[in-house]
Design an enzyme around this catalytic site. Structure first.
Site, PDB file in Angstrom:
ATOM      1  N   ASN A 122       0.817  -1.213   0.000  1.00 51.14           N
ATOM      2  CA  ASN A 122       0.000   0.000   0.000  1.00 51.14           C
ATOM      3  C   ASN A 122       0.850   1.263   0.000  1.00 51.14           C
ATOM      4  O   ASN A 122       0.640   2.172   0.787  1.00 51.14           O
ATOM      5  CB  ASN A 122      -0.983  -0.005   1.182  1.00 51.14           C
ATOM      6  N   ASP A 171       3.538  -5.542  12.561  1.00 44.99           N
ATOM      7  CA  ASP A 171       2.486  -4.692  12.028  1.00 44.99           C
ATOM      8  C   ASP A 171       2.907  -3.216  12.089  1.00 44.99           C
ATOM      9  O   ASP A 171       2.089  -2.324  12.342  1.00 44.99           O
ATOM     10  CB  ASP A 171       1.180  -4.919  12.795  1.00 44.99           C
TER      11      ASP A 171
END
Lengths: 317, 435
Positions: free
Chosen positions: B104, B315
């Site tokens: 992304n 993450d």
């Protein structure tokens, strides 16, 4: 009694090896006939053949038209826009109308699977399925078989790979049935998005790479990619499709050295098949397939009208 | 970075931790150039190699370098939050020697050229190794398949729409089937988008008291349940990222029992924090998926202990101050995690939920194995990607000392136990802690 006593030719599934062989033997005779200068016969004089096409088609329709005319039949082409609503009703209405005109053979192509069968239940004439949805295209499978048989002497024991969009292909289904019935070994090669579920239950070995799927095969059958509805959904792009699943000389390097290439047409050059390879007279049977198409359809029209006559002579009135 | 290849280096007096072989024993390890050439319990205990530089580990733990399977690098496109270089420094300071980045970025990693750009840029840094995931669908829009086959050939390790779930079941089905054609893994952000839409934290009493819109736990379970059926249909290889709920763990447990090709990971916030961390609208605790209830946190811990959850990833989601200094609802989601990954995970060891070997397994060997990376194990012939750490050294999380450009840690100020002493990539020490 001939070896093929059916009233209609709706599909390959369910035909016996004898029935298929008989149709191919009959077709052989018509190949020679078509090659001679005396192509025209009067066998079907007075018979009426209607090509009822609910889908655009040039080659199949022309092939049937030529087959009928060479046998002396009156051939009428009807092309119906398939976009109208309430197709089922229209289809049956059309069938009843044609039936009232006392025709002998109805050649039908329709975008919906089962359309030929539905018509056959409503009319008194013989029905030939010229392609129904993603179900069957029996004369295509017969002409493919004839092409192979004339080159290789038979079908039994041959290793055949059918490659590409099996999900939407009626040609693939008919060919799988025919080749299995005649004792060939059938592989299918496609990305998983283009394989119908349960395809392995049709008696084929499933492969996802051309390298594995084409290994040692005798025949490579390519299928057309209908790219307008494909890209993004079933495959990411034409570029990627050709890279992994388009047939080119490099991918042919693992087949048997004398392996032959077939394609039902119309081809997308550079999508499913390399342009030079498609034109390679040493390997490509694509033009031969077209020639065999007319012979097979002559044989089918001949046999089916003969069966109509037999049925009439045996009938009560 | 220094281009000179390192010579032979002997790591002596170490506690070897190698989950792949199950070794947890005193021993030594020898590297030559960029690779491990020998490793064994008892190695160099009595003798010292004459021809090698010697590093005395002083009894500290020598393990494979961590493999972080979920990191946002922000380059290209958001270099004010993080760059390949700053993430590389942050990674090695955290003991991470391989990291896998989400697609992304801007531009999205959905073509071969961008995959190659990331790989080339990261190699130049000579820090932690960077492997890209590529987009599963073009532009992460969930509408059209990306060129999964060609991207895999170019080096994409797996396929995901990053922080977005693949919403359409039909698209997910085709993506799984198409990826399976090439034997590659699909990674899903398991959150039903229409249920999550507008939500900013866990749905429940606390959200009600704070007056914040919630995301129900079942948003995770619903997406996972749907996907499990699609995995069963297609045979596609599936990985669920950052599990946060008890129900989610239950879905994966059942799928594994049914023999489906499914794996999953979680991230430290989901086993070390619960929704109370949101407290007085602390935006650093605004994560996606949101921090859940205490019962969910306990279920995540249990899932890790029982092996239902395969791996732990950081993450890592860098956000600049302008993205977090906002009313809670308007702040961005995510927290940085590379430099807290090891010490927070070590809490599971100190609290006796996992052995030290299991901690290292969840952080290195498990993610390497499920992504098909030749990393995460102490194996002669493999690259010498190593982590030397002290599992007991006490300290405190201090974001001001982070190498990452962004400081948005949900663990800000937390007392920790465990410290990275040295990080080695391809035989070179790329991080050495101050004494």
């Amino acid at each position: 009694m001939t070896a093929f006593s059916r009233r209609h030719l709706l599909g390959i599934e369910g035909l016996t090896p004898n029935e298929i062989s008989f149709l191919l033997d009959q077709s052989d005779g018509y190949v020679e006939k078509s090659r001679s200068s005396d192509r025209k016969s009067a066998l079907l004089r007075g018979r009426t053949v209607i090509n009822l096409f609910f889908e655009n088609s040039t080659r199949t329709r022309t092939s049937f038209e030529l087959a009928g005319k060479r046998l002396g039949a009156d051939v009428i082409n009807m092309t119906v826009a398939a976009s109208s609503t309430a197709k089922g009703e229209t289809l049956i209405d059309t069938a009843m109308t044609l039936n009232a005109m006392h025709i002998d053979v109805l050649v039908v192509r329709h975008p919906d699977s089962g359309a030929a069968q539905l018509l056959s239940e409503k009319v008194n004439c013989a029905v030939v399925n010229a392609g129904d949805g993603a179900h069957e295209h029996p004369t295509q499978a017969l002409l493919d078989a004839l092409t192979i048989r004339r080159r290789r002497g038979g079908l039994g024991g041959l290793l055949v790979a059918i490659c590409g969009d099996l999900l939407h292909s009626r040609v693939a289904r008919s060919n799988i049935h025919l080749l299995n019935t005649m004792g060939a070994v059938v592989r299918v090669v496609a990305p998983r998005t283009l394989l119908p579920s349960g395809v392995e239950r049709l008696g084929v070995e499933v492969f996802h790479t051309m390298k594995d799927g084409l290994k040692d095969v005798d025949i490579v059958m390519m299928l057309r990619v209908q790219n307008e509805r494909m890209t993004g959904n079933f495959i990411p792009s034409i570029r990627e499709y050709f890279h992994f699943f388009g047939l080119d000389y490099q991918k042919m390097s693992v087949t048997k050295p004398d392996a032959l290439i077939m394609h039902p047409g119309p081809m997308n050059r550079g999508v499913e098949i390399d342009s030079d390879l498609a034109d390679d007279v040493e390997r490509s049977l694509i033009r031969e397939q077209v020639e065999m198409g007319v012979a097979v359809r002559m044989a089918c029209l001949d046999v089916l009208t003969a069966n109509l006559a037999n049925a009439a002579s045996r009938g009560p009135s | 970075m220094s281009a000179r290849a390192p010579g032979r280096i002997a790591y002596v007096n170490a506690r070897l931790l190698d989950p792949a072989s199950g070794i947890d024993a005193a021993g030594g390890l020898l590297t030559d150039g960029e690779v491990i050439v020998a490793v064994a319990p008892g190695l160099f205990c009595d003798d010292r190699p004459g021809d090698a530089e010697v590093i005395d580990c002083g009894g500290a733990c020598l393990a494979p370098g961590l493999v972080d399977m979920r990191v946002q690098l922000c380059e290209p496109g958001q270099e004010h939050k993080e760059t390949l270089a700053s993430a590389g420094w942050s990674a090695v300071a955290g003991g991470v020697t391989s990291m896998v980045c989400l697609p992304n970025t801007d531009p999205v990693i959905d073509d071969v050229a961008t995959v190659e750009f990331v790989a080339r840029r990261a190699r130049k840094n000579g820090l932690a190794k960077v492997y890209p995931y590529a987009a599963a669908t073009k532009q992460l829009e969930g509408e059209e398949l990306a060129e999964i086959g060609m991207l895999a050939e170019a080096g994409a390790l797996g396929f995901t729409d990053g922080t977005k779930a693949i919403k359409s079941a039909q698209m997910m089905r085709r993506a799984l089937a198409y990826a399976a054609t090439f034997g590659v893994i699909l990674i899903q952000h398991p959150e039903e988008p229409s249920l999550a839409h507008g939500g900013v934290m866990n749905e429940g009493e606390l959200a009600t008291r704070l007056g914040l819109a919630g995301i129900p736990c079942c948003a995770e379970a619903i997406m996972l349940e749907r996907d499990m059926r699609l995995v069963a249909l297609t045979g596609g290889r599936y990985h669920a990222a950052h599990l946060s709920t008890a129900e989610g763990v239950a879905v994966i447990r059942r799928a594994k029992q049914a023999g489906l090709p499914v794996t999953c990971d979680t991230a430290p916030p989901y086993f070390a924090l619960n929704e109370m961390a949101v407290g007085d609208y602390r935006t650093f605790a605004k994560l996606s998926p949101p921090l859940r209830s205490e019962a969910d946190r306990e279920a995540i811990v249990a899932g890790l202990a029982q092996g239902v959850i395969d791996a732990i990833a950081s993450d890592h989601t860098p956000q600049d101050q302008d993205s977090k200094r906002l009313p809670f609802a308007q702040a961005e989601f995510g927290g940085v995690g590379l430099e807290t990954l090891l010490p927070i995970t070590l809490e599971l060891y100190h609290n006796e939920h996992l052995s030290l070997l299991q901690v290292i397994e969840r952080l290195s060997w498990a993610p390497a194995r499920l992504l098909g990376l030749a990393a995460g194990r102490l194996q002669p012939g493999n690259a010498a990607d190593l982590l030397l750490f002290d599992p007991d050294r006490a300290g405190r999380v201090d974001p001001d000392k982070f190498r990452s450009k962004s400081k948005n840690s949900p663990f800000d100020g937390r007392p920790i136990q465990g410290r990275v002493l040295r990080t080695v990539v391809d035989g070179r020490a790329v991080f050495v802690a101050d004494a």
